[in-house]
Structures are given as C-alpha cells and as structure tokens.
Design a protein around this motif. Sequence first.
Motif, PDB file in Angstrom:
ATOM      1  N   LEU A  91       0.830  -1.204   0.000  1.00  0.00           N
ATOM      2  CA  LEU A  91       0.000   0.000   0.000  1.00  0.00           C
ATOM      3  C   LEU A  91       0.866   1.256   0.000  1.00  0.00           C
ATOM      4  CD1 LEU A  91      -2.799  -0.834   2.605  1.00  0.00           C
ATOM      5  CD2 LEU A  91      -3.081  -0.519   0.146  1.00  0.00           C
ATOM      6  N   PRO A  92       0.318   2.342  -0.516  1.00  0.00           N
ATOM      7  CA  PRO A  92       1.012   3.634  -0.380  1.00  0.00           C
ATOM      8  C   PRO A  92       1.194   3.958   1.110  1.00  0.00           C
ATOM      9  CG  PRO A  92      -0.804   3.797  -1.948  1.00  0.00           C
ATOM     10  CD  PRO A  92      -0.916   2.449  -1.290  1.00  0.00           C
ATOM     11  N   PRO A  93       2.230   4.711   1.459  1.00  0.00           N
ATOM     12  CA  PRO A  93       2.582   4.942   2.866  1.00  0.00           C
ATOM     13  C   PRO A  93       1.431   5.394   3.772  1.00  0.00           C
ATOM     14  CG  PRO A  93       4.287   5.821   1.456  1.00  0.00           C
ATOM     15  CD  PRO A  93       3.171   5.371   0.558  1.00  0.00           C
ATOM     16  N   ASN A  94       0.626   6.338   3.322  1.00  0.00           N
ATOM     17  CA  ASN A  94      -0.459   6.841   4.170  1.00  0.00           C
ATOM     18  C   ASN A  94      -1.505   5.749   4.432  1.00  0.00           C
ATOM     19  OD1 ASN A  94      -1.773   8.866   5.674  1.00  0.00           O
ATOM     20  ND2 ASN A  94      -3.127   9.303   3.947  1.00  0.00           N
ATOM     21  N   ASP A  95      -1.871   5.021   3.391  1.00  0.00           N
ATOM     22  CA  ASP A  95      -2.848   3.943   3.536  1.00  0.00           C
ATOM     23  C   ASP A  95      -2.279   2.802   4.377  1.00  0.00           C
ATOM     24  OD1 ASP A  95      -4.701   5.320   1.979  1.00  0.00           O
ATOM     25  OD2 ASP A  95      -3.949   4.425   0.127  1.00  0.00           O
ATOM     26  N   LYS A  98      -2.518   3.667   8.062  1.00  0.00           N
ATOM     27  CA  LYS A  98      -3.877   3.516   8.599  1.00  0.00           C
ATOM     28  C   LYS A  98      -4.209   2.046   8.855  1.00  0.00           C
ATOM     29  CE  LYS A  98      -5.695   7.617   6.308  1.00  0.00           C
ATOM     30  NZ  LYS A  98      -6.569   8.100   5.234  1.00  0.00           N
ATOM     31  N   LEU A  99      -3.893   1.199   7.898  1.00  0.00           N
ATOM     32  CA  LEU A  99      -4.168  -0.226   8.070  1.00  0.00           C
ATOM     33  C   LEU A  99      -3.317  -0.806   9.190  1.00  0.00           C
ATOM     34  CD1 LEU A  99      -5.653  -2.786   7.252  1.00  0.00           C
ATOM     35  CD2 LEU A  99      -3.916  -3.127   5.465  1.00  0.00           C
ATOM     36  N   ARG A 100      -2.049  -0.404   9.257  1.00  0.00           N
ATOM     37  CA  ARG A 100      -1.159  -0.895  10.302  1.00  0.00           C
ATOM     38  C   ARG A 100      -1.706  -0.545  11.691  1.00  0.00           C
ATOM     39  NH1 ARG A 100       3.252   1.704   8.983  1.00  0.00           N
ATOM     40  NH2 ARG A 100       3.642   0.368   7.206  1.00  0.00           N
ATOM     41  N   LYS A 101      -2.288   0.641  11.844  1.00  0.00           N
ATOM     42  CA  LYS A 101      -2.876   1.029  13.136  1.00  0.00           C
ATOM     43  C   LYS A 101      -4.032   0.107  13.503  1.00  0.00           C
ATOM     44  CE  LYS A 101      -2.972   5.413  14.437  1.00  0.00           C
ATOM     45  NZ  LYS A 101      -3.282   6.848  14.456  1.00  0.00           N
TER      46      LYS A 101
END
Length: 84
Positions: A65-69, A72-75
């Motif tokens: 995924l792109p860094p920002n996405d 969010k998923l990692r959180k």
Amino acid sequence: MKVIAYLERTRLWNQAVSDALRAWSWFVRHPWHRLWDESAGCGVMECCPNPPELRWVLDVVVAVLPPNDARKLRKQIEALDEQW
C-alpha cells in the motif's frame, strides 16, 4: 483500492484482504483464540483460521500500500494484535 484489487487478482484471491482482516479480528476477540493448534481444525478461514496465514496476508497488503494507507491499516492491525 486499486493496489488491493491488483494484489488480490494477481497474488491472492478475491476479497482476500477483507477476509483476512475480518478473520483476524474475529480470531483475536474469540475467547478460545489462545487454544489455536495447527494440527486441529478444518482450516476454513471462517471457522478455524490459521493465524500465521492471516498475518501474512495482512503484512503483504501493508507492504504494497502507499505509505499513508499502509499507516492507517497498520494502526488497525496493531489494535487487534494487542488483543492477541
């Protein structure tokens, strides 16, 4: 969504990401999750999910995924991991 769709189409299966996230969420919240045994169970994700397989799918998605996405998923995943 494009990245996930491409990943599912080329390397995983249809709805793999949502399946893995839903199964991991169910698994860590289930009161018997610590009793998981690789040799027991049917192997069907909705019934007897394989935690290493679920985490592999989620880790692959975060990696592409792109860094920002990905952040969010990692959180979301980290919040679930705390229950493990």
